[in-house]
Design a protein around this motif. Structure first.
Motif, PDB file in Angstrom:
ATOM      1  N   TYR A  44      23.070  69.653  32.814  1.00 66.62           N
ATOM      2  CA  TYR A  44      24.464  69.237  32.898  1.00 66.62           C
ATOM      3  C   TYR A  44      24.587  67.772  32.482  1.00 66.62           C
ATOM      4  O   TYR A  44      23.639  66.998  32.590  1.00 66.62           O
ATOM      5  CB  TYR A  44      25.033  69.435  34.304  1.00 66.62           C
ATOM      6  CG  TYR A  44      24.433  68.528  35.353  1.00 66.62           C
ATOM      7  CD1 TYR A  44      25.040  67.319  35.698  1.00 66.62           C
ATOM      8  CD2 TYR A  44      23.251  68.878  36.008  1.00 66.62           C
ATOM      9  CE1 TYR A  44      24.492  66.483  36.659  1.00 66.62           C
ATOM     10  CE2 TYR A  44      22.696  68.045  36.976  1.00 66.62           C
ATOM     11  CZ  TYR A  44      23.320  66.856  37.296  1.00 66.62           C
ATOM     12  OH  TYR A  44      22.771  66.037  38.238  1.00 66.62           O
ATOM     13  N   PHE A  45      25.749  67.440  31.960  1.00 67.42           N
ATOM     14  CA  PHE A  45      26.045  66.061  31.603  1.00 67.42           C
ATOM     15  C   PHE A  45      26.295  65.275  32.885  1.00 67.42           C
ATOM     16  O   PHE A  45      27.161  65.631  33.680  1.00 67.42           O
ATOM     17  CB  PHE A  45      27.280  65.979  30.701  1.00 67.42           C
ATOM     18  CG  PHE A  45      27.095  66.596  29.351  1.00 67.42           C
ATOM     19  CD1 PHE A  45      26.248  66.020  28.422  1.00 67.42           C
ATOM     20  CD2 PHE A  45      27.766  67.763  28.994  1.00 67.42           C
ATOM     21  CE1 PHE A  45      26.085  66.575  27.160  1.00 67.42           C
ATOM     22  CE2 PHE A  45      27.603  68.330  27.742  1.00 67.42           C
ATOM     23  CZ  PHE A  45      26.752  67.734  26.825  1.00 67.42           C
ATOM     24  N   LYS A  46      25.553  64.212  33.085  1.00 63.61           N
ATOM     25  CA  LYS A  46      25.652  63.465  34.339  1.00 63.61           C
ATOM     26  C   LYS A  46      27.037  62.875  34.584  1.00 63.61           C
ATOM     27  O   LYS A  46      27.478  62.751  35.711  1.00 63.61           O
ATOM     28  CB  LYS A  46      24.608  62.343  34.350  1.00 63.61           C
ATOM     29  CG  LYS A  46      23.168  62.850  34.436  1.00 63.61           C
ATOM     30  CD  LYS A  46      22.189  61.702  34.500  1.00 63.61           C
ATOM     31  CE  LYS A  46      20.762  62.190  34.645  1.00 63.61           C
ATOM     32  NZ  LYS A  46      19.778  61.075  34.693  1.00 63.61           N
ATOM     33  N   ASN A  49      31.646  67.233  33.972  1.00 62.13           N
ATOM     34  CA  ASN A  49      31.450  68.508  34.659  1.00 62.13           C
ATOM     35  C   ASN A  49      30.890  69.582  33.741  1.00 62.13           C
ATOM     36  O   ASN A  49      30.951  70.770  34.060  1.00 62.13           O
ATOM     37  CB  ASN A  49      32.787  68.986  35.257  1.00 62.13           C
ATOM     38  CG  ASN A  49      33.283  68.068  36.359  1.00 62.13           C
ATOM     39  OD1 ASN A  49      32.493  67.596  37.174  1.00 62.13           O
ATOM     40  ND2 ASN A  49      34.586  67.833  36.385  1.00 62.13           N
ATOM     41  N   ILE A  50      30.368  69.180  32.596  1.00 66.62           N
ATOM     42  CA  ILE A  50      29.863  70.145  31.625  1.00 66.62           C
ATOM     43  C   ILE A  50      28.450  70.587  31.994  1.00 66.62           C
ATOM     44  O   ILE A  50      27.544  69.777  32.122  1.00 66.62           O
ATOM     45  CB  ILE A  50      29.869  69.546  30.203  1.00 66.62           C
ATOM     46  CG1 ILE A  50      31.294  69.192  29.779  1.00 66.62           C
ATOM     47  CG2 ILE A  50      29.255  70.539  29.210  1.00 66.62           C
ATOM     48  CD1 ILE A  50      31.370  68.495  28.432  1.00 66.62           C
ATOM     49  N   LYS A  51      28.289  71.883  32.157  1.00 65.81           N
ATOM     50  CA  LYS A  51      26.966  72.473  32.346  1.00 65.81           C
ATOM     51  C   LYS A  51      26.638  73.310  31.116  1.00 65.81           C
ATOM     52  O   LYS A  51      27.527  73.897  30.504  1.00 65.81           O
ATOM     53  CB  LYS A  51      26.933  73.345  33.602  1.00 65.81           C
ATOM     54  CG  LYS A  51      27.096  72.580  34.906  1.00 65.81           C
ATOM     55  CD  LYS A  51      26.986  73.514  36.101  1.00 65.81           C
ATOM     56  CE  LYS A  51      27.111  72.742  37.407  1.00 65.81           C
ATOM     57  NZ  LYS A  51      27.006  73.646  38.588  1.00 65.81           N
ATOM     58  N   PHE A  52      25.383  73.374  30.758  1.00 66.52           N
ATOM     59  CA  PHE A  52      25.013  74.178  29.599  1.00 66.52           C
ATOM     60  C   PHE A  52      23.624  74.774  29.799  1.00 66.52           C
ATOM     61  O   PHE A  52      22.801  74.253  30.553  1.00 66.52           O
ATOM     62  CB  PHE A  52      25.049  73.341  28.312  1.00 66.52           C
ATOM     63  CG  PHE A  52      24.091  72.167  28.299  1.00 66.52           C
ATOM     64  CD1 PHE A  52      22.826  72.286  27.741  1.00 66.52           C
ATOM     65  CD2 PHE A  52      24.470  70.946  28.830  1.00 66.52           C
ATOM     66  CE1 PHE A  52      21.951  71.214  27.732  1.00 66.52           C
ATOM     67  CE2 PHE A  52      23.596  69.861  28.825  1.00 66.52           C
ATOM     68  CZ  PHE A  52      22.338  69.994  28.269  1.00 66.52           C
ATOM     69  N   GLY A  83      25.424  66.709  22.025  1.00 66.02           N
ATOM     70  CA  GLY A  83      25.541  66.397  23.444  1.00 66.02           C
ATOM     71  C   GLY A  83      24.405  67.000  24.256  1.00 66.02           C
ATOM     72  O   GLY A  83      23.823  66.347  25.137  1.00 66.02           O
ATOM     73  N   ASN A  84      24.076  68.261  23.963  1.00 59.67           N
ATOM     74  CA  ASN A  84      22.970  68.921  24.662  1.00 59.67           C
ATOM     75  C   ASN A  84      21.652  68.192  24.417  1.00 59.67           C
ATOM     76  O   ASN A  84      20.840  67.981  25.327  1.00 59.67           O
ATOM     77  CB  ASN A  84      22.846  70.368  24.201  1.00 59.67           C
ATOM     78  CG  ASN A  84      24.037  71.215  24.597  1.00 59.67           C
ATOM     79  OD1 ASN A  84      24.940  70.749  25.289  1.00 59.67           O
ATOM     80  ND2 ASN A  84      24.046  72.458  24.161  1.00 59.67           N
TER      81      ASN A  84
END
Length: 297
Positions: A44-46, A49-52, A83-84
């Protein structure tokens, strides 16, 4: 008959295999790897709220290697994969007292359809291989190996005669599994491709596996239809408002609709190369490639 590698179930079955994974990474990145391999690794992006989840994630004491496949072409997927990629790097920095990044991150993104976006200068993206490395350059434009973090995009849709042999073998294998699963020819000298072909041979699947593959196909096809519809609507709106610059060179030079349709027919027959079609219709190769990409020919 081969099962299609653009199906996420089939893809993960093949590329989580140690033999397939190691040979693919060796051929594409020119690195050796020894470590653990898993699927559906979640990050997840610290600061959001994006989780992948990552299709294939492998880790050793000094490396992280990611492999992902993307069938549906979105206009934002380069941003998403970037981003990932960056998140799997910065995630290693645990506190303000420890900024050290102990593992070099390598990411391979397999895209299986034509690109829908142009580059920043407005030119179509028609490359089978794109690489970005985070190492800085000095004033002489020489790369200084400080980080080593590398992301590679490969796309079998654009494979051509100049494609390096090892990369071409993998791209043609991926393409065959999707478009020519019965009459395929593979590189029998590549142990990774041999093993992958063995794994995705459809006769080896039980009914439960086929059910999962079918569900994944239906989900993918629904997303594909939806995204293509939005793309076409966006093009139509842009054309109506006169803001879709460069989308069709034919409009800029007053090309008649009949010529565009003739180019599309020539592409569908697949008897002439892009260069020959461009010469026959007295247009640029860029325009022919743009029509090919837009029509998914």
């Amino acid at each position: 008959m081969l099962a299609p590698l653009d199906n996420e179930i089939v893809f993960k079955m093949a590329f989580q295999n140690q033999i397939v994974f190691k040979q693919f990474v060796k051929d594409i990145l020119e690195i050796d790897f020894e470590g653990t391999i898993e699927t559906e690794k979640q990050f997840y992006f610290k600061n959001s709220n994006i989780k992948f989840k990552l299709d294939i994630f492998a880790e050793s004491t000094d490396k992280r290697v990611i492999i992902e496949i993307q069938r549906v072409s979105y206009d934002y997927h380069f941003d998403r994969f970037l981003g990932n990629f960056l998140s799997t790097i910065t995630e290693q920095q645990t506190s303000s007292k420890d900024y050290k990044i102990s593992r070099t991150v390598y990411s391979i993104i397999i895209l299986t359809s034509a690109y829908k976006i142009d580059d920043k200068s407005g030119h179509p993206i028609i490359d089978e291989y794109l690489i970005q490395n985070l190492d800085p350059e000095n004033i002489l434009k020489e790369r200084v190996p400080i980080f080593g973090h590398t992301q590679v995009y490969i796309n079998p849709y654009y494979v051509n005669d100049r494609t390096p042999k090892k990369l071409k073998a993998w791209l043609e294998f991926i393409n065959a599994s999707i478009h020519n699963s019965e009459g395929y020819v593979i590189d029998n000298k590549n142990i990774g491709i041999q093993k992958a072909a063995e794994i995705i041979e459809s006769e080896n699947f039980d009914s439960d596996t086929w059910h999962k593959i079918k569900i994944a196909n239906e989900t993918r096809d629904t997303l594909l239809v939806s995204e293509n519809l939005k793309f076409k609507e966006g093009k139509a709106e842009g054309k109506a408002e006169g803001i879709k610059e460069g989308i069709k060179e034919g409009e800029q030079i007053g090309m008649q609709k009949g010529k565009i349709e003739s180019i599309m027919k020539a592409l569908k027959r697949a008897r002439l190369s892009v260069t020959e079609i461009a010469e026959d219709f007295e247009v640029s190769t860029e325009l022919v490639l743009k029509i090919k990409a837009e029509q998914n020919l």
